[in-house]
Motif scaffolding. Structure first.
Motif, short mmCIF file in Angstrom:
data_model
loop_
_atom_site.label_atom_id
_atom_site.label_comp_id
_atom_site.label_asym_id
_atom_site.label_seq_id
_atom_site.Cartn_x
_atom_site.Cartn_y
_atom_site.Cartn_z
N MET A 291 -29.43 -30.32 -86.06
CA MET A 291 -30.24 -29.14 -85.51
C MET A 291 -31.14 -28.69 -85.39
O MET A 291 -31.55 -27.09 -84.47
CB MET A 291 -30.66 -29.27 -87.37
CG MET A 291 -30.82 -27.36 -87.97
SD MET A 291 -30.94 -27.41 -89.35
CE MET A 291 -30.72 -26.09 -90.32
N LEU A 292 -31.88 -29.78 -85.35
CA LEU A 292 -33.64 -29.43 -84.66
C LEU A 292 -33.44 -29.51 -83.67
O LEU A 292 -34.56 -28.75 -82.70
CB LEU A 292 -34.45 -30.88 -85.49
CG LEU A 292 -36.01 -30.70 -85.09
CD1 LEU A 292 -36.75 -31.72 -85.69
CD2 LEU A 292 -36.59 -30.83 -83.05
N LEU A 293 -32.80 -29.81 -82.94
CA LEU A 293 -32.72 -30.03 -80.94
C LEU A 293 -32.40 -28.81 -80.87
O LEU A 293 -32.83 -27.72 -79.61
CB LEU A 293 -31.83 -30.82 -80.79
CG LEU A 293 -32.58 -32.49 -80.61
CD1 LEU A 293 -31.84 -33.82 -79.34
CD2 LEU A 293 -34.27 -32.92 -79.54
N ALA A 294 -31.15 -28.38 -81.59
CA ALA A 294 -30.93 -26.55 -81.36
C ALA A 294 -31.88 -25.73 -81.98
O ALA A 294 -32.10 -24.56 -80.69
CB ALA A 294 -29.60 -26.77 -82.19
N ALA A 295 -32.24 -25.59 -82.56
CA ALA A 295 -33.52 -24.72 -82.76
C ALA A 295 -35.23 -25.21 -81.59
O ALA A 295 -35.10 -23.55 -80.88
CB ALA A 295 -34.00 -25.45 -83.91
N GLU A 296 -35.40 -26.19 -80.89
CA GLU A 296 -35.81 -26.14 -80.28
C GLU A 296 -35.30 -25.34 -78.61
O GLU A 296 -36.06 -25.25 -77.50
CB GLU A 296 -36.48 -27.82 -79.63
CG GLU A 296 -36.78 -28.55 -80.44
CD GLU A 296 -38.17 -28.16 -80.52
OE1 GLU A 296 -39.16 -28.29 -79.69
OE2 GLU A 296 -38.41 -26.99 -81.75
N GLN A 297 -34.17 -25.55 -78.23
CA GLN A 297 -33.59 -25.15 -77.50
C GLN A 297 -33.20 -23.43 -77.90
O GLN A 297 -33.36 -22.80 -76.30
CB GLN A 297 -32.04 -25.45 -76.74
CG GLN A 297 -31.19 -25.05 -75.43
CD GLN A 297 -32.17 -25.26 -75.04
OE1 GLN A 297 -32.15 -26.41 -74.61
NE2 GLN A 297 -32.00 -24.05 -73.78
N TRP A 298 -33.24 -23.80 -78.67
CA TRP A 298 -33.24 -22.01 -79.01
C TRP A 298 -34.90 -21.46 -78.66
O TRP A 298 -34.38 -20.26 -78.10
CB TRP A 298 -33.20 -21.51 -80.36
CG TRP A 298 -33.40 -20.13 -80.90
CD1 TRP A 298 -32.42 -18.54 -80.56
CD2 TRP A 298 -34.40 -19.70 -81.87
NE1 TRP A 298 -33.10 -18.10 -81.57
CE2 TRP A 298 -34.33 -18.40 -82.03
CE3 TRP A 298 -35.86 -20.51 -82.15
CZ2 TRP A 298 -35.20 -17.91 -82.98
CZ3 TRP A 298 -36.50 -19.77 -82.91
CH2 TRP A 298 -36.41 -18.17 -83.19
N ARG A 299 -35.79 -22.64 -78.94
CA ARG A 299 -37.06 -21.38 -78.86
C ARG A 299 -37.59 -21.27 -77.33
O ARG A 299 -37.58 -20.21 -76.76
CB ARG A 299 -38.31 -23.01 -79.48
CG ARG A 299 -38.61 -22.44 -80.87
CD ARG A 299 -39.42 -23.99 -80.87
NE ARG A 299 -40.51 -23.22 -80.72
CZ ARG A 299 -41.02 -22.53 -81.52
NH1 ARG A 299 -41.11 -22.66 -82.72
NH2 ARG A 299 -42.03 -22.00 -80.81
N VAL A 300 -37.04 -21.88 -76.39
CA VAL A 300 -36.89 -21.22 -75.05
C VAL A 300 -36.21 -20.23 -74.69
O VAL A 300 -36.35 -20.01 -73.86
CB VAL A 300 -36.10 -23.30 -74.40
CG1 VAL A 300 -36.06 -22.77 -72.91
CG2 VAL A 300 -37.14 -24.67 -74.90
N ASP A 301 -34.49 -20.43 -75.64
CA ASP A 301 -34.04 -19.74 -74.25
C ASP A 301 -34.70 -17.62 -75.22
O ASP A 301 -34.48 -16.66 -74.23
CB ASP A 301 -32.62 -19.60 -75.82
CG ASP A 301 -31.99 -20.86 -75.17
OD1 ASP A 301 -31.87 -21.25 -73.49
OD2 ASP A 301 -30.21 -21.05 -75.27
N MET A 302 -35.39 -18.19 -76.07
CA MET A 302 -35.82 -16.78 -76.99
C MET A 302 -36.57 -16.71 -76.34
O MET A 302 -37.68 -15.19 -76.49
CB MET A 302 -35.80 -16.95 -78.54
CG MET A 302 -36.48 -16.36 -79.54
SD MET A 302 -34.66 -14.44 -79.54
CE MET A 302 -35.58 -13.23 -80.19
N LYS A 303 -37.61 -17.53 -75.76
CA LYS A 303 -38.40 -17.65 -74.74
C LYS A 303 -39.89 -17.43 -76.15
O LYS A 303 -40.35 -15.83 -76.40
CB LYS A 303 -39.15 -16.23 -74.29
CG LYS A 303 -37.86 -16.23 -73.29
CD LYS A 303 -38.01 -15.48 -72.17
CE LYS A 303 -37.13 -15.56 -71.00
NZ LYS A 303 -37.11 -14.67 -69.97
N VAL A 304 -39.48 -18.20 -77.35
CA VAL A 304 -40.89 -17.98 -78.14
C VAL A 304 -42.17 -17.70 -78.20
O VAL A 304 -42.74 -17.67 -78.74
CB VAL A 304 -40.59 -18.99 -79.79
CG1 VAL A 304 -41.48 -19.34 -80.48
CG2 VAL A 304 -38.67 -18.82 -79.78
N ASP A 305 -42.49 -19.06 -77.67
CA ASP A 305 -44.05 -19.12 -76.87
C ASP A 305 -45.02 -18.25 -76.16
O ASP A 305 -45.65 -17.29 -76.35
CB ASP A 305 -44.19 -20.60 -75.71
CG ASP A 305 -43.82 -21.82 -76.96
OD1 ASP A 305 -44.31 -21.71 -77.85
OD2 ASP A 305 -43.45 -22.57 -76.38
#
Length: 297
Positions: free
Chosen positions: A79-93
């Motif tokens: 779940m956490l790694l999926a969220a981390e990949q989502w952060r990249v795809d969503m360009k959260v930073d």
């Protein structure tokens, strides 16, 4: 040493000034031996595999994912790694660094969504007025994509700014939000028009920022709300559903049990009348110019 400290496999968090504070189960300061082992195992695996992000992955953050998956380490890590990949795809930073929701004041006319002070347990209060929704007018001002970007920014500010400020104000860790969803004058047709956004927003909350909900009040639930609820409920997990309390139009007494009158907007039964309107004030202890108890300026 208290009974709680003896029973817990983890020490109490630092910085606590509230002598009555006792962490809930599964939180720092109240972990069983297997839970503490699961936390350390997850942390070690993330470090060994090069996924650990020092500035974000503190113990409370890792425990949110572990609680969401009942301390099953492989499931929590997935779940956490999926969220981390989502952060990249969503360009959260990038959203955190550069996103400006310049249309916020106009959007507020048709879809008010805002944080406003704290409840009696120190949680930031988040208010959403779905009954004021006007989809045609809203989408002349903004887009679904920008609404979701704004939502992500608010989640990040919630974790980085609001929760630490609330924790400092009440003297103990605050990890969740108190949400009020106002359905006054909501129509089934307007809900259907915005259901795609609501579905995506719900998924972001559950999958990417798990275990952030403390209390959730649905107020002014209209006659026939069961039809809407039957559509919303499948988007939510069982734990989330268990935290939701559905109230009709006689909700004020219940809200005032949990929120001081001076901290609840007047149009929801409280006494707060922020200059320029509560929905645009961002009133709360996260604002440095608010020095008194519970963020009251």
């Amino acid at each position: 040493m208290s009974t709680l400290e003896q029973a817990s496999a983890s020490p109490m968090p630092n910085g606590i000034t509230d002598p009555n504070f006792r962490p809930l189960p599964g939180r720092v300061g109240n972990l069983t031996v297997p839970q503490q082992h699961a936390l350390q195992t997850l942390k070690n695996q993330l470090r060994d595999e090069g996924h650990f992000v020092e500035e974000r992955m503190d113990d409370p953050m890792l425990l949110r994912f572990l609680r969401a998956r009942k301390f099953d380490v492989p499931k929590a890590k997935a779940m956490l790694l999926a969220a981390e990949q989502w952060r990249v795809d969503m360009k959260v930073d990038e959203i955190v660094r550069t996103f400006q929701f310049t249309e916020k004041k106009k959007v507020d006319q048709y879809y008010p969504q805002y944080y406003h002070k704290m409840d009696k347990e120190g949680r930031p209060v988040y208010i959403e007025r779905l009954g004021k929704l006007n989809i045609p007018a809203l989408y002349e001002i903004t887009t679904k994509e920008r609404l979701l970007q704004s939502l992500v920014l608010e989640y990040e500010k919630f974790l980085m700014d609001r929760l630490p400020a609330c924790s400092a104000a009440v003297g103990h860790p605050v990890e969740t939000v108190c949400t009020i969803l106002d359905l006054k004058n909501v129509s089934l047709s307007s809900f259907y028009q915005v259901r795609e956004y609501l579905s995506e927003a719900s998924k972001i909350g559950q999958d990417r920022y798990p275990e952030c909900m403390g209390k959730f009040y649905i107020i002014n639930a209209p006659w026939g709300f069961s039809a809407v609820w039957s559509l919303i409920k499948p988007w939510l997990d069982e734990v989330t559903v268990s935290k939701i309390e559905i109230l009709g139009s006689s909700y004020q007494q219940k809200l005032l049990q949990d929120i001081h009158a001076e901290d609840l907007p007047a149009d929801l039964g409280g006494k707060c009348k922020c200059a320029g309107g509560c929905s645009l004030s961002d009133a709360g202890p996260w604002n440095s110019d608010e020095k008194t108890r519970n963020g009251v300026a």
